[in-house]
Enzyme design. Structure first.
Site, PDB file in Angstrom:
ATOM      1  N   LEU A  31       0.820  -1.210   0.000  1.00 19.16           N
ATOM      2  CA  LEU A  31       0.000   0.000   0.000  1.00 19.16           C
ATOM      3  C   LEU A  31       0.855   1.261   0.000  1.00 19.16           C
ATOM      4  O   LEU A  31       1.869   1.337   0.676  1.00 19.16           O
ATOM      5  CB  LEU A  31      -0.926   0.009   1.226  1.00 19.16           C
ATOM      6  CG  LEU A  31      -1.870  -1.189   1.345  1.00 19.16           C
ATOM      7  CD1 LEU A  31      -2.760  -1.033   2.574  1.00 19.16           C
ATOM      8  CD2 LEU A  31      -2.720  -1.366   0.088  1.00 19.16           C
ATOM      9  N   HIS A  35      -3.409   4.347  -2.313  1.00 16.98           N
ATOM     10  CA  HIS A  35      -4.402   3.435  -1.712  1.00 16.98           C
ATOM     11  C   HIS A  35      -5.044   4.083  -0.486  1.00 16.98           C
ATOM     12  O   HIS A  35      -6.242   3.974  -0.275  1.00 16.98           O
ATOM     13  CB  HIS A  35      -3.724   2.136  -1.237  1.00 16.98           C
ATOM     14  CG  HIS A  35      -3.180   1.281  -2.335  1.00 16.98           C
ATOM     15  ND1 HIS A  35      -1.832   1.050  -2.491  1.00 16.98           N
ATOM     16  CD2 HIS A  35      -3.798   0.576  -3.313  1.00 16.98           C
ATOM     17  CE1 HIS A  35      -1.639   0.241  -3.514  1.00 16.98           C
ATOM     18  NE2 HIS A  35      -2.804  -0.060  -4.038  1.00 16.98           N
ATOM     19  N   ARG A 186       4.505  -0.839  -7.939  1.00 12.08           N
ATOM     20  CA  ARG A 186       5.652  -1.252  -8.755  1.00 12.08           C
ATOM     21  C   ARG A 186       6.832  -0.286  -8.645  1.00 12.08           C
ATOM     22  O   ARG A 186       7.954  -0.647  -8.972  1.00 12.08           O
ATOM     23  CB  ARG A 186       5.242  -1.392 -10.218  1.00 12.08           C
ATOM     24  CG  ARG A 186       4.401  -2.613 -10.476  1.00 12.08           C
ATOM     25  CD  ARG A 186       4.262  -2.894 -11.959  1.00 12.08           C
ATOM     26  NE  ARG A 186       3.716  -4.220 -12.180  1.00 12.08           N
ATOM     27  CZ  ARG A 186       2.436  -4.524 -12.099  1.00 12.08           C
ATOM     28  NH1 ARG A 186       1.563  -3.594 -11.810  1.00 12.08           N
ATOM     29  NH2 ARG A 186       2.015  -5.761 -12.303  1.00 12.08           N
TER      30      ARG A 186
END
Ligand code: PAF
Length: 280
Positions: A31, A35, A186
């Site tokens: 997260l 998020h 990522r």
């Protein structure tokens, strides 16, 4: 924060929640602030907010990508507790896929033909499967998705429309680092140097917006931005396209609300981003 690892336990708990509004933020963990903004918004708009963390193997077309996907569960739990998420669903594979709940399928022909579709065969089918199962378990009134995954939002909206779910999909703006890089799990796979270089992605999007707002024709914008990307040897261009934000069609006459969408590789990491060009 209540943590559920068993589907049946969550279903039983959920059955007792009557006359309250339920918000839901599905995630694959690792997260970041993006998020957390979704969770905060859900908390503002609902009485009770569920978050799920499940790295869904079905939506990874690349095995390496699945193996390398960052997993930071303890950190994630702390972050969710700090913003007072009400419940976390943390299932394993069997709790999602061997639990009698039948996933829905939709006709993804068009969305599979464009942008992410051909690049990631099976990806959207996997997303539809897991999200439809999660929706059936959690039965939210509203579900929150980040617009960084622009095409994913379209897929989810189609699912809800076709299957008549009584769920409002709330697309939420992309949260960016100070240098403009769109937040993404990522990004943790980029070096510090890579993170700095990656700010160029947003610059290219901003440049296309400036060009559009100056009245420059879309094909010319696309050529110019692609040319600049190709000149930078750190990046491998996967696509840079301008499409209509509502339909994702790319026929020039049909583009009423243009959105520029980009996918590039940097340090072997695939990064995507997008920007609506007519917004102020
Ligand atoms: O956007 C994601 O993180 C995933 O695609 C989702 C929606 C949680 C489904 O696995």
């Amino acid at each position: 924060m209540i943590i559920f690892t068993k589907t049946q336990e969550l279903i039983q708990f959920r059955e007792k929640q009557k006359n309250i509004s339920i918000g839901f933020v599905p995630t694959m963990g690792a997260l970041h602030q993006g998020h957390l903004e979704l969770v905060k918004r859900s908390k503002q708009e609902n009485d009770f907010t569920y978050v799920s963390i499940f790295v869904n193997p079905l939506q990874f077309n690349d095995k390496k990508d699945l193996e390398n996907y960052p997993r930071t569960i303890e950190q994630d739990i702390k972050a969710l507790q700090s913003i007072q998420a009400d419940a976390l669903f943390l299932p394993d594979f069997n709790q999602i896929y061997n639990n009698q709940i039948v996933p829905d399928e939709i006709d993804l022909t068009y969305l599979n033909l464009i942008l992410e579709g051909p690049k990631r065969p099976g990806h959207f089918e996997g997303v539809v499967k897991v999200v439809s199962i999660l929706f059936k378990i959690i039965q939210p009134d509203k579900a929150y998705f980040g617009l960084k995954d622009f095409q994913q939002v379209k897929v989810i909206q189609q699912l809800v429309r076709e299957k008549n779910y009584n769920i409002t999909i709330v697309p939420c703006h992309t949260v960016r680092e100070e240098n403009g890089l769109a937040m993404s799990s990522r990004n943790t796979r980029l070096s510090e140097e890579g993170k700095k270089k990656a700010s160029l992605i947003y610059k290219w999007l901003l440049q296309s917006k400036q060009m559009y707002q100056k009245g420059i024709a879309i094909p010319e914008i696309i050529n110019e931005v692609k040319h600049q990307i190709h000149q930078n040897k750190d990046f491998i261009l996967d696509y840079f396209e301008i499409r209509d934000a509502d339909t994702l069609y790319d026929n020039m006459a049909g583009i009423k609300k243009p959105v520029a969408l980009i996918a590039v590789y940097l340090e072997g990491v695939r990064l995507i981003d997008n920007l609506e060009l007519s917004d102020n």
